[in-house]
Design a protein around this motif. Structure first.
Motif, short mmCIF file in Angstrom:
data_model
loop_
_atom_site.label_atom_id
_atom_site.label_comp_id
_atom_site.label_asym_id
_atom_site.label_seq_id
_atom_site.Cartn_x
_atom_site.Cartn_y
_atom_site.Cartn_z
N PHE A 72 -25.01 -75.96 -39.14
CA PHE A 72 -24.07 -75.01 -38.55
C PHE A 72 -23.49 -75.55 -37.25
N ALA A 73 -24.35 -76.14 -36.41
CA ALA A 73 -23.88 -76.66 -35.13
C ALA A 73 -22.89 -77.80 -35.34
N LEU A 74 -23.18 -78.70 -36.26
CA LEU A 74 -22.27 -79.81 -36.50
C LEU A 74 -21.01 -79.36 -37.23
N TYR A 75 -21.10 -78.33 -38.04
CA TYR A 75 -19.91 -77.81 -38.72
C TYR A 75 -18.98 -77.14 -37.70
N ALA A 76 -19.57 -76.42 -36.76
CA ALA A 76 -18.77 -75.69 -35.77
C ALA A 76 -18.19 -76.62 -34.70
N ASP A 77 -18.99 -77.59 -34.24
CA ASP A 77 -18.56 -78.38 -33.08
C ASP A 77 -18.93 -79.85 -33.21
N GLY A 78 -18.97 -80.36 -34.41
CA GLY A 78 -19.48 -81.70 -34.64
C GLY A 78 -18.63 -82.82 -34.09
N MET A 79 -17.34 -82.71 -34.16
CA MET A 79 -16.48 -83.80 -33.69
C MET A 79 -16.59 -84.00 -32.18
N GLU A 80 -16.82 -82.93 -31.45
CA GLU A 80 -17.02 -83.08 -30.00
C GLU A 80 -18.32 -83.81 -29.71
N GLU A 129 -12.67 -96.16 -38.12
CA GLU A 129 -11.71 -95.76 -39.14
C GLU A 129 -12.34 -94.72 -40.04
N GLY A 130 -11.55 -93.81 -40.52
CA GLY A 130 -12.05 -92.77 -41.41
C GLY A 130 -12.72 -91.66 -40.61
N LYS A 131 -13.29 -90.77 -41.34
CA LYS A 131 -13.96 -89.64 -40.71
C LYS A 131 -15.43 -89.97 -40.51
N ILE A 132 -15.85 -90.01 -39.27
CA ILE A 132 -17.23 -90.39 -38.96
C ILE A 132 -18.19 -89.27 -39.34
N LEU A 133 -17.82 -88.05 -39.05
CA LEU A 133 -18.69 -86.90 -39.34
C LEU A 133 -18.57 -86.54 -40.82
N ASN A 134 -19.53 -86.97 -41.61
CA ASN A 134 -19.53 -86.68 -43.04
C ASN A 134 -20.94 -86.23 -43.45
N GLY A 135 -21.09 -85.93 -44.71
CA GLY A 135 -22.37 -85.42 -45.20
C GLY A 135 -23.51 -86.40 -45.04
N SER A 136 -23.23 -87.69 -45.20
CA SER A 136 -24.28 -88.70 -45.06
C SER A 136 -24.78 -88.78 -43.62
N LEU A 137 -23.87 -88.71 -42.66
CA LEU A 137 -24.28 -88.76 -41.26
C LEU A 137 -25.10 -87.52 -40.89
N VAL A 138 -24.68 -86.37 -41.34
CA VAL A 138 -25.42 -85.14 -41.05
C VAL A 138 -26.81 -85.21 -41.67
N CYS A 139 -26.90 -85.70 -42.88
CA CYS A 139 -28.20 -85.89 -43.53
C CYS A 139 -29.07 -86.86 -42.74
N LEU A 196 -29.40 -83.26 -47.72
CA LEU A 196 -28.34 -84.02 -48.39
C LEU A 196 -27.37 -83.13 -49.16
N ALA A 197 -27.88 -82.29 -50.03
CA ALA A 197 -26.99 -81.50 -50.90
C ALA A 197 -26.12 -80.54 -50.09
N VAL A 198 -26.72 -79.82 -49.17
CA VAL A 198 -25.93 -78.85 -48.39
C VAL A 198 -24.97 -79.57 -47.45
N LEU A 209 -20.91 -79.07 -47.32
CA LEU A 209 -20.21 -78.59 -46.13
C LEU A 209 -19.26 -79.61 -45.54
N PHE A 210 -19.63 -80.89 -45.60
CA PHE A 210 -18.85 -81.93 -44.94
C PHE A 210 -18.23 -82.85 -45.99
N ASP A 211 -17.33 -83.71 -45.53
CA ASP A 211 -16.69 -84.68 -46.43
C ASP A 211 -17.74 -85.64 -46.97
N LYS A 212 -17.44 -86.14 -48.14
CA LYS A 212 -18.36 -87.09 -48.76
C LYS A 212 -18.03 -88.49 -48.26
N SER A 213 -19.07 -89.25 -48.02
CA SER A 213 -18.90 -90.62 -47.57
C SER A 213 -18.78 -91.55 -48.76
#
Length: 182
Positions: A34-42, A58-68, A137-139, A143-147
């Motif tokens: 929830f915290a990374l979904y709300a304010d992860g890029m900051e 390059e690309g989106k750094i904040l993705n599902g793999s990084l959150v996992c 991993l699954a959630v 919630l986030f983009d796939k890497s």
């Protein structure tokens, strides 16, 4: 032997303490996601602000793999404690209640009783790691983009192998303790 392991698993399931680990993992994963979904890029910009002049991202750094990965690395020290909370009580809890002596009057050997407790602890650890993998991993992937850069399952596999080796700490603690922790 299978029956002894099944009986140990039933004893683990009957104790309310066994579900503390599952609840803690659920709450922690939900809080971090929830915290990374709300304010992860900051948060990502804060962490990478010193190296942005030297490297190009390059690309989106904040993705599902990084959150996992963040969740797994944050829980690497807590998982053995959650496992030891249950597995440490397998032997010392029964010794404190006096039921271990009753077990030893049965025709099963001491080695088969100890191995059944060990295997039940392994199964509990595997279940708690599967729960962690599903939530982390699954959630996160939902919630986030796939890497496309990483093999996502390699992160979970490495973490599972690391935690399965740490089950021995709970068994060692159980043999050292003279009494139950609760």
């Amino acid at each position: 032997m299978i029956r002894l392991v099944w009986l140990e698993l039933l004893k683990i399931a009957a104790r309310p303490r066994s579900y503390i680990g599952f609840a803690v993992i659920f709450l922690f994963c939900a809080l971090v996601q929830f915290a990374l979904y709300a304010d992860g890029m900051e948060y990502i910009q804060f962490v990478t602000q010193n190296v942005e002049q030297s490297f190009v991202f390059e690309g989106k750094i904040l993705n599902g793999s990084l959150v996992c990965f963040i969740i797994l690395q944050a829980l690497i020290l807590q998982i053995p404690l959650l496992v030891a909370l249950v597995t440490g009580d397998l032997i010392s809890g029964e010794a404190a209640m006096g039921t271990l002596r009753l077990w030893l009057t049965r025709p099963a050997s001491r080695a088969s009783i100890l191995f059944s407790k060990y295997f039940a602890g392994q199964i509990y650890t595997l279940l708690i790691l599967i729960w962690l993998g599903l939530l982390a991993l699954a959630v996160s992937l939902l919630l986030f983009d796939k890497s496309t850069d990483h093999d996502r399952l390699a992160i979970v596999e490495l973490d599972v192998r690391c935690h399965l080796r740490r089950i021995a700490l709970g068994q060692l603690r159980s043999r050292i303790d003279s009494g139950s922790c609760g």
